[in-house]
Scaffold this active site. Structure first.
Site: not given
Lengths: 284, 284, 284, 284
Positions: B161, B86
Site C-alpha cells: 500500500k 495504511t
C-alpha cells in the site's frame, strides 16, 4: 524518430531531402529513398519551402542553424522551419529572432508519440510560434500527427514537451522507488507490478513496459541519456524561471547516476532496475 | 472509508458492531444502523469472530490493540483481526506476535479504491499474513473487494500500500512541477491539462480530477495530511531498510510544506495549486 | 573508537573487561591488556557497576542488550549502562524501560571526536537519560571527555548526535557539489580547495581533510557506510516525527549510491570524489 | 556592498563616479561624496579607464552593459570593466565577446566578504578573465581586497562564487534540518547551538550568527531572496553542465518556499527558523 518521420512523409508522397550527422544512419535513409544533402545548408537550399529538424540537444540545434554550413548560412528568405527536437524554451526564443532576421520563420513543434505512431502519422504536436506560422505548418504537420495544439509563442512547444517528459521520468522513478521499497520488505516484483497495473496511477506507458520491468528483453523506445538530458533541461528551465523542483531534482539525480554508471544507452524503463541494484543496499 | 465499509457490509446482510474515536461520526453510523460499542475491547467482545479496523496512523492502531480498553485487553482467543489501515510494515510485524500471544490472528489488508468503490464492494485488497489466516478472512473480504492479493507475511500488505501511494503522491507532485514549469513559461493551465490528459502518463486519477486541477470545487477523496503521513511512512520505511529515495523525499517536502501552511484538510489534488502558489516565484 | 576508549581507560588506571563481536579485534585488545569476556552478559557479570557499549547500529545494540547472552540475560540489578553508539532516539527510548525493568539504569552518551581525541580523553559527550543516572556516570565519562552535556531524557543524546552528523554529512556533500560544479566549468580542484578553505564555511574537518580531498592517501576516521547509516537514521527519525528533510534526503541519496557502488569502507571524505566521478557527466 | 566599495575607494583617495538604479541609494551615495552619473553609459564616459559594476542578477547586468544607455552604447575603447556581481558563468562568457567587440576588456571578479570587510579593504576576489586583464585590474582590486585569485577564463570567477555560496546555503539548511530534527525530539535550541558550535563543522558564519539563530534581532548581511537567486543559478549551471545536485536542489526548495512565503528580505540565517516553523509539523 527522424527516420520514422521521413518514412511517413515518403508514404504520404513527399520527397524528402535530408542530412544526418550520423553518416551510417544517413546511408540507411538513402536506401529507403531519401535524397542526401551534404550539410544542413544544402537541405535548406534544396527544400521547396519547409525544413523539419529533429535532433537530440540544444547545442546541436544551435549548430545546425547557426554553425558552419548551418541553415542560416544560406539564403533562407521565405522558408518555414519546423523544429521538432526536445529543447529548452530559451533556445527557441533565442533562435527565432535569428531566423526572422534571415527572412525566414521558425516554429517549435516537439511531439508526443512513439516510433510506430510516427510511422502511422499519429503523433501529437505541441507547437510554439506565431499563429500564422503555425497555420502555414499545418499542411505538413497534419501528415504526421493526430493532433496539433498551439501552446503559445516560440519556446512554448518546448516548455510543454519538457513538462510532459518530466511527468514520464517521475513516473518511472516513482516505480523504481516503489519496487525498491517493496522488494526490501520481501515482496515479489511480479506481484507488485500486477498490483501497480491496477492502481489509479496505472497508465499506457506502464502497460507497454511490463515485460521490460519484469526483466525480459524489449525494444528501446527512448534511452536514459536522452531522458536525463530532458530532465536537466527541465530543472535548468525551472531554476532560471524561479522555482525549485524537489521531485524533478530527485529524478535527475537517479538519471545522472544511471548515465554515469554506463546505462545511458538503455531504455528509460531500465532506470527501475538500475535504482534497485545501484542506489541502495540493505543494512546488515 | 470506515463508514463506506460499514454501509457495504450492512447491505450484504452483516450486522456491524463498531466504535469510532470521533463521537459524532459514531453517532451518524448509529443512525445508519450500526450498533455502537463503548471502546475497542467491547467491539471484540461482541464480535462473532472477525474484527475489522481502519484508522489513520500507526500510533492509533497500536493504541486500539494494546492501549487502555484496546482489543487485546479482553479475551480474544480464536478471533481474526483484519487490519485495513495504511501503516508501516514494521507496525504489522510488531503487532502480529502480540495478537498471536493472545490466542488470536492478525492480517494486514489495506485496500486500493475510493469511497464509492467501497460502497459497491469493489475494493482491491493487498494482504499480509499467514496463508491460513488470509483464507479465513476471504469470506468477509470478498463482500468488500473485487480482488484479494496475498502479498506475503504480516506487514507485506502495508508495504504494497505504501508503494502504491508513493506512486500516487509522486504523480500529483510531478503534475505540480509540470504545471509550475509551464505556467512560468507562459502556458495556460487549461491547455497543459488537455495535453497531459493525452500523454503516456495519463491515468484514471488524473481523468477524475481534471475539474479540481482547473480550480473548480470537487469532493475530497483523500486529504493532504493523510497522504503526507503515508509518505512519511514510506520514507521512514525506506530509510530503515537501507535506501535513500530522492523522489519520495522531494514529494514529502512539498506535502509537509502544504500541511504546515494549513492545507492538510484539502484534497490531495490541491497540492498542485499549493506548489504553484507557495513554493516558488518568478525572479524579477 | 571502542579500542581508543579502552586504551584511554587503561591509561587512567581502569581495568577493562570487554567483548567484541569481531574476534580478531578482541584478540588485539587482549594484547593491549584487556580482559576478554565470552559474551556481553559475561561483561556485565564481571563489571563492578558500569558497562560501556559502543557499536555500529541499532539492531546490534538491541542484540547485545536483549539477544542471546545479552546484558539483560544476567543479573544486572544496580548496574549503570553507558551506551555510546550513534543510534536512533527511539532505540534509546525503547531500551530504557527494559533496562529499568531489570533493575538497572541506562543513559545514551554518544560522543563527538576522533580516535586521537578519545586517546587523550578529549571527547565531547551528548547525554540522554535521567539526571541522577547522568550524574552517576560522570566519574567514568570525565576520564574520556573534555565536556559532558545533558541534553534531555533517554534518546536525547542520540538525537543530538544525529543532528551533528547530519551537518557533517551535509558539509561533505556540499563540498562534493561545489567541486563538481566548478570542475565542470573548468576550475582546478586545488584552487577551489584553497578558496573554500578561506570561505565563511571553512571548518576544522575541512582543514584536516585537505590532503584527502586533493587525492592523497589519508587515514580513515569514519567510513562511508557508517555515515550513511547515520543519515538513514536521521531521515527515518525526521520522517517518524513529521518533517521532510530535503537536504538530508539528497545527502542520503549520494551516500547510498556510494555504498552500493562499493565505496562503503572508504573515508567519508571520499564522497567528494565519488560524486564527481559517479553521479554526473558532461553533456556532449 | 556597492556602497561599501565606494566608501573604501573614496578612503583610498579614488574619485568615484557612479550610478544606481535605486535613486534613493544614489542620493545617499552623493551625500557621501560620489559624483552621480545619469546612466551606466555616462559612468563609462566619465571614467578614466576602469569601471566597476556590482548588482544582483544576470538580467540586470546584461541590461547595464547592453541595454538602453548601457555601457556598450558609448565609446568604451580601451576601458577595463571589473564585474563584481554573483552571476552564472555563462553570463560572463556571453558578455566578454560583446565587450571585446567594442574594444574594451572584461573580467568577472565576485568577492567573498562582508560589508565591514569591504570597508576595510579585506575582500577576497575570485577572478575570471584573460591574465593580462586580471593584471591590469590589480591596482584597483588591491585597494579592496586581501587576496586576489585568478580562477580561469571569463566566467570562472562566477563559477567559484556560486560554488562558495552553495556551501554557505547548504550549511544554513543543514543547521535548519538539524534543529528541526532535534527540537521535535524535545531538545532545546540553545543547547543544540552550543553543541553545534563545538562540532567539527563549526565555522565563522555560525559563530557570527549565534544571536540570530537564538531568536535575537541582528543585522542583515545577505538576504534570503539573493541567496535563493544564487542557488537557482548554481542548480541551473549544474543542470546545463550535466550534473544533478541533490543537496543543492533540496536547499533551493527550502529557499524558494521561504521567498514565496514573504521571507525574501530577511537575513539568510532566518532560513533556520522558517524551516522549523513552515516546512513540517509533528504528527498527532
Amino acid at each position: 524518430m527522424g527516420r520514422a518521420i521521413q518514412a511517413r512523409l515518403a508514404d504520404q508522397g513527399v520527397d524528402v531531402i535530408g542530412w544526418d550527422r550520423d553518416t551510417a544512419a544517413m546511408q540507411r535513409a538513402a536506401e529507403r529513398g531519401m535524397t542526401i544533402a551534404a550539410h544542413p545548408r544544402a537541405v535548406a537550399d534544396a527544400a521547396d519551402g519547409t525544413v523539419i529538424s529533429i535532433i537530440t540537444e540544444d547545442g546541436g540545434v544551435r549548430s545546425i542553424f547557426r554553425g558552419k554550413d548551418g541553415f542560416l548560412t544560406g539564403d533562407v528568405r521565405g522558408m518555414l522551419f519546423i523544429e521538432m527536437s526536445t529543447l529548452q524554451p530559451m533556445t527557441g526564443r533565442e533562435l527565432a529572432p535569428a531566423v526572422e532576421a534571415a527572412g525566414a520563420r521558425l516554429i517549435d513543434s516537439p511531439v508526443l508519440g512513439t516510433i510506430p505512431s510516427a510511422r502511422d502519422g499519429k503523433l501529437y504536436a505541441m507547437v510554439g510560434g506565431k499563429a500564422q506560422d503555425v497555420d502555414a505548418a499545418r499542411a505538413v504537420l497534419e501528415k504526421l500527427t493526430r493532433k496539433i495544439v498551439h501552446m503559445g509563442p516560440n519556446g512554448a512547444g518546448y516548455a510543454m514537451k519538457l513538462a510532459a517528459n518530466l511527468g514520464l521520468a517521475a513516473f518511472i522513478q516513482a516505480t523504481a522507488e516503489s519496487l525498491a521499497l517493496g522488494t526490501r520488505e520481501g515482496l515479489s516484483i511480479q506481484q507488485m507490478i500486477e498490483v501497480l497495473g491496477d492502481a489509479p496511477t496505472a497508465n499506457g506507458w506502464f502497460a507497454a513496459k511490463k515485460k521490460l520491468l519484469l526483466g525480459e528483453p524489449d525494444d528501446i523506445t527512448l534511452d536514459l541519456k536522452t531522458l536525463r538530458k530532458d530532465m536537466l533541461s527541465a530543472v535548468a528551465t525551472g531554476a532560471l524561471s524561479g522555482t525549485g523542483m524537489p521531485l524533478s531534482a530527485g529524478v535527475l539525480t537517479a538519471l545522472s547516476a544511471a548515465v554515469a554508471q554506463g546505462w545511458g544507452d538503455k531504455d528509460i524503463g531500465e532506470l527501475v532496475r538500475f535504482f534497485r541494484e545501484h542506489m541502495g543496499q540493505k543494512l546488515d
